[in-house]
Design a protein around this motif. Structure first.
Motif, PDB file in Angstrom:
ATOM      1  N   VAL A  56       0.842  -1.204   0.000  1.00 54.92           N
ATOM      2  CA  VAL A  56       0.000   0.000   0.000  1.00 54.92           C
ATOM      3  C   VAL A  56       0.874   1.250   0.000  1.00 54.92           C
ATOM      4  O   VAL A  56       0.605   2.224  -0.727  1.00 54.92           O
ATOM      5  N   ALA A  57       1.954   1.248   0.811  1.00 60.02           N
ATOM      6  CA  ALA A  57       2.844   2.407   0.889  1.00 60.02           C
ATOM      7  C   ALA A  57       3.543   2.654  -0.451  1.00 60.02           C
ATOM      8  O   ALA A  57       3.729   3.806  -0.860  1.00 60.02           O
ATOM      9  N   THR A 173      11.038   7.602  16.600  1.00 60.22           N
ATOM     10  CA  THR A 173      10.156   8.381  15.729  1.00 60.22           C
ATOM     11  C   THR A 173      10.270   9.866  16.058  1.00 60.22           C
ATOM     12  O   THR A 173      10.300  10.716  15.159  1.00 60.22           O
ATOM     13  N   ARG A 174      10.347  10.174  17.353  1.00 60.46           N
ATOM     14  CA  ARG A 174      10.541  11.570  17.759  1.00 60.46           C
ATOM     15  C   ARG A 174      11.873  12.099  17.226  1.00 60.46           C
ATOM     16  O   ARG A 174      11.967  13.222  16.740  1.00 60.46           O
ATOM     17  N   GLU A 180      12.981  13.134   8.563  1.00 64.67           N
ATOM     18  CA  GLU A 180      12.428  12.137   7.660  1.00 64.67           C
ATOM     19  C   GLU A 180      10.974  12.445   7.316  1.00 64.67           C
ATOM     20  O   GLU A 180      10.192  12.821   8.187  1.00 64.67           O
ATOM     21  N   ALA A 181      10.625  12.277   6.039  1.00 60.35           N
ATOM     22  CA  ALA A 181       9.239  12.443   5.610  1.00 60.35           C
ATOM     23  C   ALA A 181       8.419  11.238   6.057  1.00 60.35           C
ATOM     24  O   ALA A 181       8.949  10.137   6.261  1.00 60.35           O
ATOM     25  N   ASN A 182       7.123  11.454   6.196  1.00 57.62           N
ATOM     26  CA  ASN A 182       6.240  10.365   6.607  1.00 57.62           C
ATOM     27  C   ASN A 182       6.276   9.218   5.596  1.00 57.62           C
ATOM     28  O   ASN A 182       6.254   8.038   5.973  1.00 57.62           O
ATOM     29  N   HIS A 227      -2.104   3.821  10.040  1.00 53.96           N
ATOM     30  CA  HIS A 227      -0.975   4.741  10.181  1.00 53.96           C
ATOM     31  C   HIS A 227      -1.174   6.004   9.351  1.00 53.96           C
ATOM     32  O   HIS A 227      -0.809   7.106   9.783  1.00 53.96           O
ATOM     33  N   ILE A 228      -1.742   5.862   8.167  1.00 57.57           N
ATOM     34  CA  ILE A 228      -2.000   7.036   7.325  1.00 57.57           C
ATOM     35  C   ILE A 228      -3.033   7.946   7.979  1.00 57.57           C
ATOM     36  O   ILE A 228      -2.889   9.179   7.991  1.00 57.57           O
ATOM     37  N   ALA A 229      -4.093   7.348   8.547  1.00 54.95           N
ATOM     38  CA  ALA A 229      -5.122   8.142   9.233  1.00 54.95           C
ATOM     39  C   ALA A 229      -4.537   8.858  10.445  1.00 54.95           C
ATOM     40  O   ALA A 229      -4.856  10.024  10.704  1.00 54.95           O
TER      41      ALA A 229
END
Length: 302
Positions: A56-57, A173-174, A180-182, A227-229
């Motif tokens: 999907v990504a 992630t922080r 880094e872009a999503n 994750h996208i939401a």
């Protein structure tokens, strides 16, 4: 020219997107438990979850912008992806033996573990009141686990391991949020997991049959969409507003446990969950207060 939504509408939409994300996260755990009950190995279920997410990504980000595959901090990105993989493997393994409400409730201690780890890893200062809240939160975890009782199951240690791995994942992630872009984070977290698991699952591959094909195909879509939401929600509303929304998942997990597996949360799970949620909300509130003090402008000297 498109009309810009008012801030209130954007915040409301952000909260709704976060609720949607939490619902999809519940669908991931429910699908995993259904597939394991159907006889699929836990590692293969994890592989299906991340392979679907990766596909999907790629369709959404990779094909449109191939540079999204390139990381500016590959070592940290690799560590982040491996910690997420470890958390999922341990969580899905625990689901073989534990109700979904128990694994979900233990994972709610994530913000508490993150607060503790942020002291040495991010150099954040945590006051005495938040330290006390952290201790109370872990006391809530003990209430859920009941290591003193006959209902204690060793698989709860798998949930604790999943909790620790998830905390390191969010810390990294922080660290990467400004570099880094999503799209890159989505591609790496799912792609690294699928690649690492590929040689192991091929040795003992089991095809699903009958109804098991439904969660097998959908589990990766649930992961990617969730994750996208969540990412879209954080673009529309402040993280401080969205943080408490994750606790809605306890109700969703309880419903899924009752509807799909005919199990209800015990008094110990509910009581320990209440302690964990109260501690997490207090830590969240204290962080808002501290950040407010830092951002408050100093009055001009007259």
């Amino acid at each position: 020219m498109s009309e810009v939504k008012p801030r209130e509408d954007r915040t409301r939409t952000g909260v709704l997107l976060m609720v949607l994300a939490v619902a999809f996260f519940t669908c991931i755990d429910s699908s995993a438990k259904l597939l394991i009950i159907a006889g699929l190995p836990a590692l293969q279920v994890v592989f299906a979850r991340y392979t679907g997410h990766f596909l999907v990504a790629v369709l959404l980000f990779g094909l449109r912008d191939p540079s999204a595959f390139r990381s500016h901090a590959p070592f940290k990105q690799l560590l982040r992806s491996l910690f997420l993989l470890g958390s999922t493997v341990l969580n899905f393994s625990a689901l073989q033996f534990l109700p979904i409400t128990v694994t979900t409730t233990i994972m709610f201690a994530g913000p508490i573990a993150i607060t503790l780890l942020a002291i040495p890893l991010l150099g954040e200062k945590v006051g005495l009141r938040r330290i006390v809240a952290v201790c109370c939160g872990f006391a809530g975890v003990l209430v859920v686990m009941q290591p003193w009782g006959a209902d204690f199951h060793p698989a709860m240690f798998l949930s604790l391991g999943a909790l620790v791995c998830a905390a390191f994942y969010f810390i990294l992630t922080r660290m990467l949020s400004d570099v880094e872009a999503n799209a890159t984070q989505q591609l790496w977290s799912s792609g690294v997991a699928a690649l690492c698991l590929l040689p192991f699952v091929l040795q003992d591959w089991t095809w699903p049959s009958g109804w098991a094909w439904v969660p097998f195909v959908l589990i990766g879509c649930f992961g990617a969409t969730g994750h996208i939401a969540a990412t879209a929600g954080h673009r529309l509303a402040d993280a401080s507003i969205l943080a408490p929304v994750v606790y809605v998942q306890i109700f969703m997990a309880a419903f899924a446990g009752w509807a799909l597996f005919d199990t209800l949360p015990t008094v110990w799970t509910l009581g320990g969950g209440a302690i964990i949620i109260a501690s997490g909300l207090y830590i969240w509130q204290r962080e808002r207060v501290v950040r407010g003090r830092v951002r408050r402008p100093v009055p001009a000297q007259r």
